[in-house]
Structure formats: C-alpha cells, structure tokens
Design a protein around this motif. Structure first.
Motif, PDB file in Angstrom:
ATOM      1  N   ASN A 200       0.857  -1.169   0.000  1.00  0.00           N
ATOM      2  CA  ASN A 200       0.000   0.000   0.000  1.00  0.00           C
ATOM      3  C   ASN A 200       0.903   1.232   0.000  1.00  0.00           C
ATOM      4  O   ASN A 200       2.110   1.120  -0.294  1.00  0.00           O
ATOM      5  CB  ASN A 200      -0.928   0.000   1.223  1.00  0.00           C
ATOM      6  N   THR A 201       0.364   2.388   0.298  1.00  0.00           N
ATOM      7  CA  THR A 201       1.183   3.602   0.443  1.00  0.00           C
ATOM      8  C   THR A 201       0.962   4.209   1.822  1.00  0.00           C
ATOM      9  O   THR A 201       0.894   5.420   1.981  1.00  0.00           O
ATOM     10  CB  THR A 201       0.856   4.621  -0.668  1.00  0.00           C
ATOM     11  N   LEU A 202       0.847   3.349   2.823  1.00  0.00           N
ATOM     12  CA  LEU A 202       0.651   3.807   4.187  1.00  0.00           C
ATOM     13  C   LEU A 202       1.938   4.435   4.715  1.00  0.00           C
ATOM     14  O   LEU A 202       3.043   4.027   4.344  1.00  0.00           O
ATOM     15  CB  LEU A 202       0.233   2.634   5.074  1.00  0.00           C
ATOM     16  N   SER A 203       1.782   5.416   5.588  1.00  0.00           N
ATOM     17  CA  SER A 203       2.944   6.163   6.070  1.00  0.00           C
ATOM     18  C   SER A 203       2.838   6.369   7.580  1.00  0.00           C
ATOM     19  O   SER A 203       1.922   5.878   8.235  1.00  0.00           O
ATOM     20  CB  SER A 203       3.033   7.510   5.351  1.00  0.00           C
ATOM     21  N   GLY A 204       3.799   7.136   8.119  1.00  0.00           N
ATOM     22  CA  GLY A 204       3.794   7.451   9.536  1.00  0.00           C
ATOM     23  C   GLY A 204       4.585   6.446  10.353  1.00  0.00           C
ATOM     24  O   GLY A 204       5.388   5.662   9.826  1.00  0.00           O
ATOM     25  N   LEU A 205       4.358   6.454  11.672  1.00  0.00           N
ATOM     26  CA  LEU A 205       5.093   5.610  12.604  1.00  0.00           C
ATOM     27  C   LEU A 205       4.313   4.340  12.931  1.00  0.00           C
ATOM     28  O   LEU A 205       3.118   4.233  12.632  1.00  0.00           O
ATOM     29  CB  LEU A 205       5.381   6.390  13.890  1.00  0.00           C
ATOM     30  N   LEU A 206       4.982   3.407  13.570  1.00  0.00           N
ATOM     31  CA  LEU A 206       4.382   2.121  13.927  1.00  0.00           C
ATOM     32  C   LEU A 206       4.100   2.012  15.418  1.00  0.00           C
ATOM     33  O   LEU A 206       3.876   0.919  15.939  1.00  0.00           O
ATOM     34  CB  LEU A 206       5.315   0.975  13.512  1.00  0.00           C
ATOM     35  N   ASP A 207       4.113   3.141  16.120  1.00  0.00           N
ATOM     36  CA  ASP A 207       3.965   3.106  17.575  1.00  0.00           C
ATOM     37  C   ASP A 207       2.662   2.452  18.023  1.00  0.00           C
ATOM     38  O   ASP A 207       2.610   1.814  19.080  1.00  0.00           O
ATOM     39  CB  ASP A 207       4.045   4.526  18.156  1.00  0.00           C
ATOM     40  N   VAL A 208       1.578   2.603  17.236  1.00  0.00           N
ATOM     41  CA  VAL A 208       0.276   2.064  17.655  1.00  0.00           C
ATOM     42  C   VAL A 208       0.250   0.544  17.628  1.00  0.00           C
ATOM     43  O   VAL A 208      -0.694  -0.070  18.137  1.00  0.00           O
ATOM     44  CB  VAL A 208      -0.853   2.615  16.765  1.00  0.00           C
ATOM     45  N   PRO A 229       9.699   0.320  16.649  1.00  0.00           N
ATOM     46  CA  PRO A 229       9.647   0.000  18.086  1.00  0.00           C
ATOM     47  C   PRO A 229      10.287  -1.357  18.371  1.00  0.00           C
ATOM     48  O   PRO A 229      10.084  -2.322  17.641  1.00  0.00           O
ATOM     49  CB  PRO A 229       8.143  -0.007  18.393  1.00  0.00           C
ATOM     50  N   THR A 230      11.055  -1.413  19.432  1.00  0.00           N
ATOM     51  CA  THR A 230      11.803  -2.628  19.766  1.00  0.00           C
ATOM     52  C   THR A 230      10.884  -3.840  19.928  1.00  0.00           C
ATOM     53  O   THR A 230      11.237  -4.954  19.547  1.00  0.00           O
ATOM     54  CB  THR A 230      12.600  -2.405  21.073  1.00  0.00           C
ATOM     55  N   GLY A 241      10.507  -5.009   4.851  1.00  0.00           N
ATOM     56  CA  GLY A 241      11.318  -4.433   3.781  1.00  0.00           C
ATOM     57  C   GLY A 241      10.540  -3.449   2.923  1.00  0.00           C
ATOM     58  O   GLY A 241       9.311  -3.460   2.843  1.00  0.00           O
ATOM     59  N   GLY A 242      11.300  -2.570   2.235  1.00  0.00           N
ATOM     60  CA  GLY A 242      10.672  -1.628   1.311  1.00  0.00           C
ATOM     61  C   GLY A 242      10.029  -0.440   1.970  1.00  0.00           C
ATOM     62  O   GLY A 242       9.076   0.138   1.427  1.00  0.00           O
ATOM     63  N   ASN A 243      10.505  -0.046   3.163  1.00  0.00           N
ATOM     64  CA  ASN A 243      10.007   1.140   3.853  1.00  0.00           C
ATOM     65  C   ASN A 243      11.198   2.046   4.200  1.00  0.00           C
ATOM     66  O   ASN A 243      12.275   1.553   4.549  1.00  0.00           O
ATOM     67  CB  ASN A 243       9.275   0.750   5.144  1.00  0.00           C
ATOM     68  N   PRO A 244      11.033   3.356   4.132  1.00  0.00           N
ATOM     69  CA  PRO A 244      12.146   4.287   4.406  1.00  0.00           C
ATOM     70  C   PRO A 244      12.366   4.530   5.893  1.00  0.00           C
ATOM     71  O   PRO A 244      12.299   5.660   6.371  1.00  0.00           O
ATOM     72  CB  PRO A 244      11.698   5.557   3.688  1.00  0.00           C
ATOM     73  N   PHE A 245      12.603   3.446   6.652  1.00  0.00           N
ATOM     74  CA  PHE A 245      12.853   3.617   8.073  1.00  0.00           C
ATOM     75  C   PHE A 245      14.171   4.363   8.292  1.00  0.00           C
ATOM     76  O   PHE A 245      15.130   4.206   7.534  1.00  0.00           O
ATOM     77  CB  PHE A 245      12.912   2.265   8.779  1.00  0.00           C
ATOM     78  N   ASN A 246      14.222   5.146   9.385  1.00  0.00           N
ATOM     79  CA  ASN A 246      15.446   5.864   9.730  1.00  0.00           C
ATOM     80  C   ASN A 246      16.510   4.923  10.268  1.00  0.00           C
ATOM     81  O   ASN A 246      17.697   5.089  10.034  1.00  0.00           O
ATOM     82  CB  ASN A 246      15.154   6.950  10.763  1.00  0.00           C
ATOM     83  N   THR A 247      16.080   3.939  11.059  1.00  0.00           N
ATOM     84  CA  THR A 247      17.013   2.972  11.633  1.00  0.00           C
ATOM     85  C   THR A 247      16.217   1.747  12.012  1.00  0.00           C
ATOM     86  O   THR A 247      14.985   1.762  11.999  1.00  0.00           O
ATOM     87  CB  THR A 247      17.724   3.558  12.875  1.00  0.00           C
ATOM     88  N   THR A 248      16.897   0.684  12.355  1.00  0.00           N
ATOM     89  CA  THR A 248      16.188  -0.567  12.638  1.00  0.00           C
ATOM     90  C   THR A 248      15.468  -0.534  13.971  1.00  0.00           C
ATOM     91  O   THR A 248      14.367  -1.019  14.108  1.00  0.00           O
ATOM     92  CB  THR A 248      17.186  -1.737  12.622  1.00  0.00           C
ATOM     93  N   ILE A 249      16.098   0.031  14.983  1.00  0.00           N
ATOM     94  CA  ILE A 249      15.479   0.090  16.307  1.00  0.00           C
ATOM     95  C   ILE A 249      15.759   1.445  16.923  1.00  0.00           C
ATOM     96  O   ILE A 249      16.627   2.189  16.470  1.00  0.00           O
ATOM     97  CB  ILE A 249      16.009  -1.016  17.249  1.00  0.00           C
ATOM     98  N   ILE A 250      15.021   1.751  17.963  1.00  0.00           N
ATOM     99  CA  ILE A 250      15.274   2.987  18.692  1.00  0.00           C
ATOM    100  C   ILE A 250      16.567   2.822  19.482  1.00  0.00           C
ATOM    101  O   ILE A 250      16.676   1.923  20.314  1.00  0.00           O
ATOM    102  CB  ILE A 250      14.105   3.299  19.638  1.00  0.00           C
ATOM    103  N   PRO A 251      17.607   3.645  19.239  1.00  0.00           N
ATOM    104  CA  PRO A 251      18.882   3.461  19.931  1.00  0.00           C
ATOM    105  C   PRO A 251      18.749   3.730  21.415  1.00  0.00           C
ATOM    106  O   PRO A 251      18.055   4.640  21.832  1.00  0.00           O
ATOM    107  CB  PRO A 251      19.799   4.490  19.255  1.00  0.00           C
ATOM    108  N   SER A 252      19.402   2.883  22.212  1.00  0.00           N
ATOM    109  CA  SER A 252      19.396   3.082  23.655  1.00  0.00           C
ATOM    110  C   SER A 252      20.452   4.100  24.035  1.00  0.00           C
ATOM    111  O   SER A 252      21.410   4.316  23.308  1.00  0.00           O
ATOM    112  CB  SER A 252      19.673   1.755  24.360  1.00  0.00           C
TER     113      SER A 252
END
Length: 732
Positions: A200-208, A229-230, A241-252
């Motif tokens: 799809n073309t869904l966007s935003g964060l995955l926090d929910v 989210p970890t 795959g195929g999403n413009p994530f900034n990084t794999t996980i939230i850095p500690s």
C-alpha cells in the motif's frame, strides 16, 4: 408478437415469474433472510448458482449452493472462487444471523456497502475489484473475528473504527491503494494476531502496533518511517522491507554516539534496506583538530595513559585487599553460629533454611532475585466471589477432601523469583498434535512465585470455593492483580500433566471480550493451578443477591446489556470454536464484572474437568441452573442455553435461581416463573421491585419471550445462541 423493447420483455418475465413462484415462497427459511439473499443474487448479476432464485425460494430447506443454515436462519454464505461479478448492495445488512460471508477471489466491483450484518464474524472480500474507501460502519461489527479485504483497488485511509473490534484476530488490508497513517484506535485491537498491510502507500510511525499481541506482521512496500519499536522486532513473523525507516530500532542511551560524531548514509545505502550499515562521517570540529595527532603527540598520550592505568590498578589492588581482610575479620567475629546445629560441620556453606527450588527444564527459566520472607500482611482485602460460591454461602473455604499436597520445601521462607516465558517455544502433547501451548502469551508460574503472590495462599487472599477448587487473589511483581484457581485433587487426579497442558493450551486460545483471559498456569509437584485476569467488581450473583446498595442502581438497560454480554460469550464458545465448547457450569456466580460492569464469563473451556464429576448433576440441578436433560447425563450446547435463560430470569426478577427461604412453590425460580412469562399482568408483578417500574413494557415482554424460549423443556425447542444474541441486540 415480438417485444418491441427489451426492458419491457425482462419486466414482463419477472412479473410472470413472481406470480408463478408466489404460492411457493413459504418455507423453512426466515423471510428476512430470503429477501436479503434474493437481493444479493440480483446484485451479483444472476450468477449460475445451483437453486438460487431472484425472488422467493427456500435457501435453508432447499440447500442452496454455498449456503449453510441453523434452523431457519442463514448463518454462512461461502462462494469463494465462483467467478462472480456484479456489486454488493446495502441489503447485505438485512441478514438476521449470518456469521460467515466469504466472497473472495471473484470479480465483484463497486464499493463495499455501509450497511453490513451486525452478526458477522468472518468477512472475506479479498481478491476482487472493489474500489472506494473502507466503510466506517466497520465500527459496528463488534463480533468480527476475521476481516480480509486484501487484493482489491480500495483507496483512502484506514478509518478510525477499531474501538469495538476487540475480538478481531486476523486483519488483511494488503495490496490496495490505501494511504495515510495507522488510526489511533489500532491500539484497541487487543486480540489481533495477524496483520497484513503490505503493498500500500501507508505512512507514519508504527507506535500504535507495539503493544498488540501480534505473531504475524507484514508491512512491506509502504512508506512507514521513523524508528521501528523494539517490541515489534520480537514478533516471530515480521516482514518490513521496502520502507524508508530511519534505523532498525530505537537506539538506547548506552549506544548513542557522542555529539561530535554524526551518522551519515553510505554511498550505496538505499532507504528501507536494513542490511546496509551507515558509515560515520567526521564532524567539522573534529576535522579541524587533526593537527594535534602527530607522532610526538601519540607517544605522549600513550605514556600518560600507561601511567594512569598503573596508578588505578594499584588503587584497586589495595582497596580489594583491605575489603577482604575486613570481611574475614567480620566472619571470624560473628562465626555465623546462629544457624549451626550441634555437631554440624562448620565448613558446610549451605544453610538448611535455604530451600533448593527445582527447575523443570524446557518449560521456563527462573531468575533468582533475592530471598525474602513472605509478608504477614495481606495484599488487600479481596472482594467476595470470583466465579465461585463465596464465603457468604457458608461453604467451608478449605474442605479436607480438596486439600493439595504440601510443596517439598518450607512455606515460611520462599525465594522471590521472576518468571520469564521461553519465547517461541511450544509445549506440545504427543497424543494430540493439534494442541500446542504458546508460552509467549500464557506464562508458566512456579509454586514459589504463586505462594509469594498469594501470601502462601492465606485466608486473607481467599476469594471463594467452586466446583473445581479454591480461588485466591494474587498480586504479581509488576503490581497486576490476578486470580489463582487451585484445581482440587478430585479434578486433578483425572488428568495427567500432559493432559493438563493440553487443557491450558485450549483455554489460552479462547480470546473474546466477554470471556475471562487466562494469564498463566502452574504444573509443578503434581499441582495444577490456573491464573486468570482479575475482575474487581465481583460477580453478577453478588450484585443481584448480596450487594443491596448497588443492586438498586442496576437499571433495565444495564441488565439487558449484561444478558447480551453473557450470550455473546456462549455464542463464541458454541459457534466460534471448532469443535464447539460447552460451558457446563454457566451461572451468575461465574459471570464476573469489571470496573465498567462489563461481563466476563469465567470457567470457560473447563468442561473436560466437569464432565467426569459424579456430583455434577446433583450440584447443578440443586442450584437451579441445570437443564432437565442433565438428569440423564446428556449435556449439549442447548443445556447452556437453558442456564442462560435462568440467569436472565435472575436479571428480570432479582431472585435467586433456587431459594429455600421463599414459600415452597417459589423455591425453583424457573418453575415459579414459567407460567407467568406470557401473562402481562403477572409479568409486571414478578419484575424486580428495585426497578420501580422504570422499564418499557414492550421491552419487558420481549425479554420474557426470549427467556421462555431458552428454558423450554425439550432441548430441540431452544434457540441457538446466535438467535438469542440477535434478539437482545434489537432491544438495545
């Protein structure tokens, strides 16, 4: 003479067809379902389906292709892969009791109608040509378990309509043209296991999504951004795959870089490719200080560093030497003689007061935190009743024939433990390959942990006594309150450890808003315990027959909603589980209430333990909930329907199911009430006096009619649970 206009000819044929079939429209099927399925047939452009008609007919009596019925109601329509075309219309919502509608893998187009059947549980339209947006009327489908709309051409955003879909298990919206962010109400999908949003073309964060209990998550080929989210990375089947994530996980904080070093993507780095490792670029400030790093500078720093390390090492050696001497002197001074028995070897380092807790390999891990004596203060004063007959009934809370064998270590001192479920591992019964225990969602507890959480199963933590054993309130280390059911010896002896694990696996799969959730279990030292979520407002039995103050506040609409919640729980057990589960112990004392007075039915899935009880009939029949056929040993889903009718009679009259304190002819609530249910004058007199006449007379009559059908003497005359739920829904 030929027809001049083709449309006139078609109209003439329809009129003639109607006239010919009108005398034969009467049949087994509910007329409302007949009209709805006729409209569906026309909307699908008259497909070549066996026995289907555009007007009239008898879908249930004549066994129309792909149609399944329960009595006179259409409950399932399965037409997947039938090369169907046409569209869907709003009359789809006119089906009275449909549970399954599968029209997947066809060529149906248009938009999904807003008017959808409220009873639907499995709804599949995937693999079609649907356009438009997802209807917001999904918010009304509170019984929905499986929704599949993938592989269509739908556009727009996902509506914020999940607040009431707490029972939804599978959701597939993949391969559409959906856009926007995930709606906030996604967090309410507490039972969701599978979520497919790919392509799809869904966007935003995955926090929910991070607090959902997902086991299968596919979000490939979208526009999701930000850190993942970890918690999501622990999902067994997570495709991202195929999403413009900034990084794999939230850095500690421990791994965060110094402010003088910045992350920059390497030349070959592509957004969404999580395998690429970003390179480190040197900040301008650091670049300007390169002149410092000469040969002399490096040598000077090395010498200085070596000197510092030497001094630190000497200091650490001196400190450790002093500390060891102090410890030795203290030990010699105290001589730890308080715990030595006469003649005991003083070199024995193990104290007899420190029990050795056996750990069953492969089931759980135990992290030793500290040794603490069990507090003598109760956790809290428990409320009476938790799906059991409470102390006010006069039952001995700890009968001798139900006592469990003591654990193999002293009770006054236990070791505080933290239970960690083994992640994707499963405990599987060898004789029943289909029953597996997902320890990621159902926690295995030790006896030591439950002893500490229940204050050694003290009287202060005792809630009540049921047919299967005692129940205690417990507070877990994280502060969460749970109810611990100790399965009595009589029931435990009927099951081996493997059979008990199979029972736990079965119960853990029961996911419904109106059923008490299983939190964990204990299978140790031949003791079987079940740990459930705790409902803080007691039971319906207490609310109706013990708590006089709150009983008076119980309005008519609240009573109808409680009856509906209880009926929905039984409908899920009877019609949503394969094979169907019979409750066998349905009564108001097993209907728990949360802080919002919402219904949660307990003891679900324990019918296997009850089926072997020799005292089941005498106990159930004596308390007024047992159906007549129980006397001959026959117990089916229709017997649960009878018990539900008794509970609804309690809601209607405010009386107990069996009350010896009343005149002889009024001991049994059912026998006293049945002759009056169809007499409006007598019915008005038998209503709970605490209502003070605050109820609609028409609603009262309809409720009495539902009860009358539930408590029919013959099981075959009682309605299915789906029909009861639908009738109660119409009263809300």
């Amino acid at each position: 003479m030929g027809c001049v206009n083709y449309g006139v000819c078609v109209g003439f044929v329809v009129v003639v067809f109607t006239a010919l079939t009108a005398p034969f429209c009467a049949g087994l099927t509910d007329p409302r379902d007949v009209a709805a399925i006729n409209s569906l047939y026309v909307a699908l452009d008259f497909p070549p389906l066996d026995k289907w008609l555009p007007l009239g007919g008898d879908p249930c009596g004549d066994s129309w292709q792909g149609v399944l019925c329960v009595f006179s109601n259409v409950t399932e329509i399965r037409l997947n892969g039938m090369n169907l075309g046409g569209t869907l219309v709003d009359s789809l919502g006119d089906f009275k009791s449909i549970i399954v509608l599968d029209l997947s893998n066809n060529h149906i187009g248009g938009s999904i109608p807003n008017n959808l059947p409220l009873t639907i549980r499995n709804f599949s339209l995937s693999g079609n040509q649907f356009t438009g947006s997802i209807p917001e009327s999904l918010a009304l489908l509170s019984q929905l378990l499986d929704l599949s709309l993938g592989n269509n051409h739908m556009t727009g955003g996902i509506p914020d309509a999940f607040q009431q879909l707490t029972g939804l298990i599978n959701l597939d919206l993949s391969a559409n043209n959906l856009s926007g962010q995930l709606p906030p109400s996604t967090v309410d999908l507490s039972s969701l296991n599978t979520l497919h949003l790919q392509n799809n073309t869904l966007s935003g964060l995955l926090d929910v999504l991070q607090d959902l209990h997902l086991t299968d998550l596919n979000i490939e080929n979208n526009l999701f951004s930000g850190p993942i989210p970890t918690k999501l990375l622990a999902i067994p089947n997570f495709r991202k795959g195929g999403n413009p994530f900034n990084t794999t996980i939230i850095p500690s904080p421990s791994t965060a870089l110094s402010p003088s070093i910045a992350w920059a993507p390497s030349p070959g780095y592509a957004p969404g490719n999580l395998a690429d490792v970003p390179s480190i670029s040197i900040a301008p400030k650091f670049r300007s200080s390169r002149k410092f790093w000469t040969t002399k500078g490096v040598i000077g720093i090395s010498i200085t560093g070596a000197a510092i390390l030497f001094v630190l090492g000497a200091c650490l050696f001196v400190c450790r030497y002093c500390r060891d001497r102090k410890v030795k002197k203290d030990s010699e001074r105290n001589d730890v003689g308080a715990y030595k028995a006469p003649g005991e070897n003083p070199n024995n380092s193990k104290s007899s007061l420190q029990p050795s807790l056996p750990v069953e390999k492969g089931s759980y891990t135990v992290e030793k935190v500290s040794i603490q004596p069990v507090s003598k203060e109760p956790i809290m004063k428990p409320q009476d009743g938790y799906g059991v007959d409470n102390r006010r009934t006069g039952i001995n809370p700890k009968p001798q024939d139900e006592q469990l064998p003591p654990p193999p270590f002293p009770l006054p001192l236990v070791e505080k433990v933290t239970v960690k479920p083994l992640a994707p591992a499963e405990v599987t019964r060898s004789d029943h390959p289909s029953t597996s225990l997902n320890s990621g969602s159902t926690i295995p507890f030790t006896i030591a942990t439950l002893q500490q959480c229940t204050n050694s199963f003290s009287e202060e933590n005792f809630i009540g006594e049921g047919m299967l054993g005692s129940v205690y309130i417990a507070e877990l280390p994280d502060g969460k309150l749970v109810a611990v059911k100790k399965v009595g010896i009589t029931a435990s002896r009927q099951q081996s450890d493997d059979e008990f694990l199979g029972l736990v696996s079965r119960i853990s799969k029961l996911q419904h808003p109106n059923i008490v959730n299983l939190v964990g279990y204990c299978n140790e030292h031949r003791q079987h315990l079940l740990v459930y979520e705790y409902c803080g407002n007691g039971t319906l039995h207490d609310l109706l027959h013990v708590d006089e103050e709150n009983h008076k506040k119980l309005s008519w609409n609240m009573r109808i909603r409680m009856a509906l919640g209880a009926a929905r729980a039984l409908q899920y057990l009877h019609e949503g589980c394969q094979p169907p589960i019979v409750h066998r112990n349905f009564k108001s004392a097993n209907i728990l209430l949360d802080e919002k007075l919402a219904v949660h039915v307990s003891d679900c899935g324990l019918d296997l333990l009850l089926s072997g009880s020799t005292t089941e009939f005498s106990g159930r029949y004596a308390n007024g909930y047992g159906a007549p056929e129980l006397e001959s040993g026959s117990y089916t889903c229709q017997s649960d329907v009878y018990s539900l009718g008794v509970v609804m009679l309690e809601l209607l009259t405010g009386r107990k199911s069996y009350d010896r304190s009343r005149p002889r002819g009024e001991h049994s609530l059912v026998r006293w009430a049945i002759p009056q249910l169809h007499d409006i004058d007598a019915l008005s007199k038998m209503v709970d006096p605490s209502l003070n006449g605050a109820y609609p007379v028409k609603s009262l009559s309809r409720f009495a009619d539902i009860i009358s059908r539930c408590v029919q003497w013959e099981p075959g005359f009682r309605p299915p649970m789906s029909e009861i739920v639908q009738d109660l829904l119409q009263m809300i």
